[in-house]
Design a protein around this motif. Structure first.
Motif, PDB file in Angstrom:
ATOM      1  N   ARG A 283       0.833  -1.209   0.000  1.00 44.07           N
ATOM      2  CA  ARG A 283       0.000   0.000   0.000  1.00 44.07           C
ATOM      3  C   ARG A 283       0.863   1.253   0.000  1.00 44.07           C
ATOM      4  NH1 ARG A 283      -3.955   0.145   4.734  1.00 44.07           N
ATOM      5  NH2 ARG A 283      -4.315   2.258   4.003  1.00 44.07           N
ATOM      6  N   TRP A 284       1.909   1.226   0.793  1.00 46.23           N
ATOM      7  CA  TRP A 284       2.812   2.391   0.810  1.00 46.23           C
ATOM      8  C   TRP A 284       3.385   2.610  -0.579  1.00 46.23           C
ATOM      9  CZ3 TRP A 284       6.391   2.279   5.784  1.00 46.23           C
ATOM     10  CH2 TRP A 284       5.578   2.154   6.924  1.00 46.23           C
ATOM     11  N   GLN A 285       3.832   1.513  -1.166  1.00 42.92           N
ATOM     12  CA  GLN A 285       4.492   1.642  -2.460  1.00 42.92           C
ATOM     13  C   GLN A 285       3.513   2.098  -3.537  1.00 42.92           C
ATOM     14  OE1 GLN A 285       7.929   1.174  -3.146  1.00 42.92           O
ATOM     15  NE2 GLN A 285       7.182   2.281  -4.938  1.00 42.92           N
ATOM     16  N   LYS A 286       2.299   1.582  -3.489  1.00 37.87           N
ATOM     17  CA  LYS A 286       1.306   1.983  -4.491  1.00 37.87           C
ATOM     18  C   LYS A 286       1.011   3.476  -4.385  1.00 37.87           C
ATOM     19  CE  LYS A 286      -1.197  -2.395  -4.957  1.00 37.87           C
ATOM     20  NZ  LYS A 286      -1.243  -2.620  -6.416  1.00 37.87           N
ATOM     21  N   THR A 287       0.947   3.938  -3.169  1.00 34.11           N
ATOM     22  CA  THR A 287       0.699   5.371  -2.991  1.00 34.11           C
ATOM     23  C   THR A 287       1.850   6.176  -3.579  1.00 34.11           C
ATOM     24  OG1 THR A 287      -0.597   4.993  -0.999  1.00 34.11           O
ATOM     25  CG2 THR A 287       0.336   7.190  -1.284  1.00 34.11           C
ATOM     26  N   LEU A 288       3.054   5.726  -3.309  1.00 32.61           N
ATOM     27  CA  LEU A 288       4.223   6.418  -3.844  1.00 32.61           C
ATOM     28  C   LEU A 288       4.209   6.378  -5.373  1.00 32.61           C
ATOM     29  CD1 LEU A 288       6.555   7.937  -2.648  1.00 32.61           C
ATOM     30  CD2 LEU A 288       7.840   5.799  -2.490  1.00 32.61           C
TER      31      LEU A 288
ATOM     32  N   VAL B 284      -0.679   7.585   4.389  1.00 33.43           N
ATOM     33  CA  VAL B 284      -1.018   6.870   3.165  1.00 33.43           C
ATOM     34  C   VAL B 284      -2.531   6.885   2.946  1.00 33.43           C
ATOM     35  CG1 VAL B 284      -1.151   4.533   2.184  1.00 33.43           C
ATOM     36  CG2 VAL B 284       1.026   5.405   3.042  1.00 33.43           C
ATOM     37  N   ARG B 285      -3.256   6.638   4.007  1.00 32.51           N
ATOM     38  CA  ARG B 285      -4.717   6.595   3.879  1.00 32.51           C
ATOM     39  C   ARG B 285      -5.257   7.966   3.474  1.00 32.51           C
ATOM     40  NH1 ARG B 285      -6.883   7.212   8.321  1.00 32.51           N
ATOM     41  NH2 ARG B 285      -5.538   5.708   9.393  1.00 32.51           N
ATOM     42  N   GLU B 286      -4.809   8.998   4.149  1.00 31.89           N
ATOM     43  CA  GLU B 286      -5.287  10.348   3.838  1.00 31.89           C
ATOM     44  C   GLU B 286      -4.905  10.746   2.412  1.00 31.89           C
ATOM     45  OE1 GLU B 286      -7.278  12.172   5.632  1.00 31.89           O
ATOM     46  OE2 GLU B 286      -7.298  10.593   7.149  1.00 31.89           O
ATOM     47  N   THR B 287      -3.725  10.365   2.022  1.00 33.64           N
ATOM     48  CA  THR B 287      -3.269  10.707   0.673  1.00 33.64           C
ATOM     49  C   THR B 287      -4.108  10.003  -0.378  1.00 33.64           C
ATOM     50  OG1 THR B 287      -1.013  11.017   1.482  1.00 33.64           O
ATOM     51  CG2 THR B 287      -1.286  10.681  -0.888  1.00 33.64           C
TER      52      THR B 287
ATOM     53  N   SER C 136      -7.027   8.892  -0.046  1.00 34.68           N
ATOM     54  CA  SER C 136      -8.375   9.442   0.011  1.00 34.68           C
ATOM     55  C   SER C 136      -8.433  10.719  -0.817  1.00 34.68           C
ATOM     56  CB  SER C 136      -8.735   9.728   1.474  1.00 34.68           C
ATOM     57  OG  SER C 136     -10.015  10.309   1.545  1.00 34.68           O
ATOM     58  N   PHE C 137      -7.421  11.525  -0.670  1.00 34.01           N
ATOM     59  CA  PHE C 137      -7.359  12.774  -1.428  1.00 34.01           C
ATOM     60  C   PHE C 137      -7.208  12.496  -2.921  1.00 34.01           C
ATOM     61  CE2 PHE C 137      -4.700  15.981  -3.510  1.00 34.01           C
ATOM     62  CZ  PHE C 137      -5.538  17.077  -3.400  1.00 34.01           C
ATOM     63  N   LEU C 138      -6.335  11.575  -3.246  1.00 28.53           N
ATOM     64  CA  LEU C 138      -6.106  11.257  -4.663  1.00 28.53           C
ATOM     65  C   LEU C 138      -7.367  10.711  -5.317  1.00 28.53           C
ATOM     66  CD1 LEU C 138      -2.568   9.596  -4.482  1.00 28.53           C
ATOM     67  CD2 LEU C 138      -3.145  11.853  -5.380  1.00 28.53           C
ATOM     68  N   ALA C 139      -8.134   9.965  -4.544  1.00 27.10           N
ATOM     69  CA  ALA C 139      -9.354   9.384  -5.101  1.00 27.10           C
ATOM     70  C   ALA C 139     -10.351  10.476  -5.453  1.00 27.10           C
ATOM     71  CB  ALA C 139      -9.970   8.409  -4.094  1.00 27.10           C
ATOM     72  N   ARG C 140     -10.303  11.585  -4.745  1.00 31.59           N
ATOM     73  CA  ARG C 140     -11.273  12.654  -4.964  1.00 31.59           C
ATOM     74  C   ARG C 140     -10.786  13.681  -5.975  1.00 31.59           C
ATOM     75  NH1 ARG C 140     -11.007  15.129  -0.343  1.00 31.59           N
ATOM     76  NH2 ARG C 140     -10.114  13.540   0.993  1.00 31.59           N
ATOM     77  N   SER C 141      -9.465  13.835  -6.054  1.00 30.15           N
ATOM     78  CA  SER C 141      -8.965  14.916  -6.895  1.00 30.15           C
ATOM     79  C   SER C 141      -8.360  14.394  -8.180  1.00 30.15           C
ATOM     80  CB  SER C 141      -7.920  15.712  -6.106  1.00 30.15           C
ATOM     81  OG  SER C 141      -6.678  15.672  -6.769  1.00 30.15           O
ATOM     82  N   GLN C 142      -8.652  15.037  -9.242  1.00 26.02           N
ATOM     83  CA  GLN C 142      -8.107  14.634 -10.529  1.00 26.02           C
ATOM     84  C   GLN C 142      -7.145  15.697 -11.058  1.00 26.02           C
ATOM     85  OE1 GLN C 142      -8.609  11.703 -11.760  1.00 26.02           O
ATOM     86  NE2 GLN C 142     -10.085  11.169 -10.176  1.00 26.02           N
ATOM     87  N   THR C 143      -7.334  16.901 -10.605  1.00 26.31           N
ATOM     88  CA  THR C 143      -6.558  18.002 -11.159  1.00 26.31           C
ATOM     89  C   THR C 143      -5.110  17.937 -10.737  1.00 26.31           C
ATOM     90  OG1 THR C 143      -7.091  19.385  -9.276  1.00 26.31           O
ATOM     91  CG2 THR C 143      -8.542  19.500 -11.167  1.00 26.31           C
ATOM     92  N   GLY C 144      -4.307  18.696 -11.414  1.00 26.88           N
ATOM     93  CA  GLY C 144      -2.890  18.656 -11.131  1.00 26.88           C
ATOM     94  C   GLY C 144      -2.384  19.907 -10.445  1.00 26.88           C
ATOM     95  N   ASP C 145      -3.286  20.677  -9.884  1.00 26.95           N
ATOM     96  CA  ASP C 145      -2.839  21.938  -9.302  1.00 26.95           C
ATOM     97  C   ASP C 145      -2.407  21.795  -7.848  1.00 26.95           C
ATOM     98  OD1 ASP C 145      -5.376  21.261  -8.714  1.00 26.95           O
ATOM     99  OD2 ASP C 145      -6.075  23.315  -8.436  1.00 26.95           O
ATOM    100  N   ASP C 146      -2.234  20.552  -7.415  1.00 30.82           N
ATOM    101  CA  ASP C 146      -1.781  20.350  -6.047  1.00 30.82           C
ATOM    102  C   ASP C 146      -0.377  19.780  -6.033  1.00 30.82           C
ATOM    103  OD1 ASP C 146      -4.226  21.041  -4.573  1.00 30.82           O
ATOM    104  OD2 ASP C 146      -5.047  19.385  -5.749  1.00 30.82           O
TER     105      ASP C 146
END
Length: 481
Positions: free
Chosen positions: A318-323, A378-381, A383-393
């Motif tokens: 999971r850590w690696q997938k997030t990375l 990792v979980r918070e990240t 979660s955020f990635l699942a909601r956001s598609q844009t690249g402005d972050d």
RNA sequence: GGUGCGGUGGCGAAGUGGCUAACGCCGCGGUCUGCAAAACCGCUAUUCGCCGGUUCGAGUCCGGCCCGCACCUCCA
């Protein structure tokens, strides 16, 4: 807040105050090189390597010394069995050791002294001990006179009187007391030997660590580590020698890791319940094993089981997938980790993660709690990635990436979780090409809504240990063993 | 016998006086998906080996007991 560690010498947690500010000197007992190491041997390697990394992360310069016992009864016996020269056998297993250590992400120590290279230091120490009458020679052997050292038993909390009563210790050879131990052993015919004032022989048990630690770290160095079973007699005897020799405290903090057990019993050669690290490495990547070893507090026993390793494999994946996901979103950009900008929940999470992580490791090196902090990130990240598609972050995402690498890679040493060893053989290249081809066929099938075909390909590949995932960005595959 | 360590949900594992006992794995439900996978959301210990005690309050301190392990001999 200072780093706090449990000191076996005082049986309490103490703030680590290095003898020399900003500089930590530590010594860890290394392996006797007469065979491949097993998982139990691997624990202190990983634990103390991680502790070293953490101290460096906290800004200390660390001088890390780990010895190789390359002269020993077991080596001599094993060499005789195999018809090899003991030195050759020892060198062979030193080389093997480095392979195993590297697989676990254990960095080489600052110095790896070997007994065979420090005979002069050892002889000098013994000679001094004899001169001061802390030791005595008898028929080519030299023994340490335990009753001459008042502090004997202070580390293991036992008194010489008690040991004499209950023990089955018997006076062997020319020892004056059953508690006395050999500093120098007379060579028997056919054994390797070195010249000494007491005749040909070799260093006895315990002498090496005392002499080599003093040689490279000086007396009163900061941390001495090893397995719990070394508390007595090994470390007790080291203290007796070194402090008698120098008249000063030997090491200031003593750290001991708990055992690996199998069905609650200590993993050991004699019980035959050991797992060679090499064997486990055939089934799990080194980082997974490292993750597994760090998922229990270092002083607690760790009951080995394969299910636990499976769990570690999934957690670390999971850590690696997030990375991986972060890398993908950030593209090739180095991505400066933004430290300013609009308040972002994730950025606060990054700060909180560092804080919790450091607090956990400061508290007697609580790796499980530190790892929990990374799981939260990792979980918070995700979660955020699942909601956001844009690249402005990008700045925020880069900050997360930097944090994951810093704590997971630099400190814990469990990332990157190398997928599968990059196949470089001709056969592997063909396999890769064939899988890609099959997935192209499958994509066509999916375009034609031929789900039966698509699922068959996926199922059959799964049966071969190849996992297929359809993502918005395309189909991915990986070895799942 | 002596000296220590440990007993927390199905499994693993933090937590050592105070909001609803972290976290991971597994399992279940949901979102997403053609279906999956991955990811995310939610649920899963009125309870921390047992019995007493201290305290306004204890998994956490004290006493006793039970169980497991280790060291006392080479062992990481």
């Amino acid at each position: 807040m200072p780093v706090t560690i449990y000191n076996t010498l005082t049986r309490r947690k103490e703030a680590l105050v290095p003898g020399e500010p900003g500089q930590v000197r530590m010594y860890v007992c290394g392996p006797t090189t007469y065979n491949l190491i097993h998982l139990g041997n691997a624990r202190p390697l990983v634990v103390f390597d991680t502790f070293r990394r953490y101290l460096e992360y906290r800004g200390y310069r660390v001088t890390y010394v780990q010895n190789f016992t390359d002269i020993d009864d077991k080596i001599i016996a094993r060499a005789a069995e195999e018809g090899l020269d003991p030195g050759v056998l020892a060198d062979k297993y030193i080389a093997e050791y480095f392979l195993d250590a590297a697989a676990l992400g254990v960095r080489p120590a600052t110095v790896h002294p070997q007994v065979s290279q420090h005979i002069a230091d050892i002889v000098a120490m013994i000679r001094s001990l004899v001169d001061k009458e802390y030791a005595y020679a008898a028929d080519g052997n030299v023994y340490f006179a335990v009753d001459r050292f008042a502090g004997y038993g202070k580390l293991s909390r036992r008194s010489p009187e008690e040991m004499l009563v209950g023990a089955r210790a018997e006076i062997e050879g020319d020892k004056r007391s059953p508690l006395d131990f050999a500093l120098w052993k007379k060579a028997k015919p056919g054994e390797p030997w070195w010249e000494s004032p007491w005749g040909p022989g070799r260093p006895g048990w315990h002498s090496e660590c005392a002499a080599m630690a003093l040689r490279y770290l000086g007396s009163g160095f900061d941390i001495h580590g090893g397995g719990y079973d070394l508390v007595f007699p090994h470390h007790e005897n080291e203290i007796a020698q070194a402090e008698s020799y120098t008249g000063q405290p030997f090491a200031r903090y003593w750290m001991h890791n708990g055992f690996i057990t199998v069905d609650q019993e200590k993993m050991s050669k004699s019980l035959g319940n050991f797992f060679l690290l090499r064997e486990i490495l055939r089934r799990f990547p080194g980082p997974v094993i490292r993750f597994y070893l760090l998922s229990t507090h270092y002083r607690h026993p760790l009951d080995f089981d394969l299910e636990g390793l499976e769990g570690s494999a999934r957690g670390l994946a999971r850590w690696q997938k997030t990375l991986d996901e972060l890398e993908q979103r950030l593209g090739g950009r180095a991505g400066e980790a933004a430290t300013s900008g609009p308040a972002h929940p994730l950025r606060e999470q990054v700060a909180a993660t560092r804080e919790t992580f450091v607090a956990a490791l400061d508290d007697d090196f609580n790796t499980p709690a530190a790892m929990a902090a990374l799981f939260a990130l990792v979980r918070e990240t995700n979660s955020f990635l699942a909601r956001s598609q844009t690249g402005d972050d990008a700045g925020t995402l880069a900050a997360v990436r930097a944090c994951l690498k810093e704590l997971g890679e630099q400190v814990l040493g469990v990332l990157p979780l190398a997928g599968q060893a990059a196949p470089s053989s001709r056969e592997a290249q063909v396999v890769t090409g064939l899988v890609d081809l099959l997935l192209e066929v499958r994509s066509l099938a999916r375009q034609h809504r031929d789900w039966a075909m698509a699922d068959m390909i996926r199922d059959r590949l799964a049966g071969l240990g190849i996992g297929v995932e359809d993502t918005p960005g395309g189909t991915r595959w990986e070895w799942r063993g």
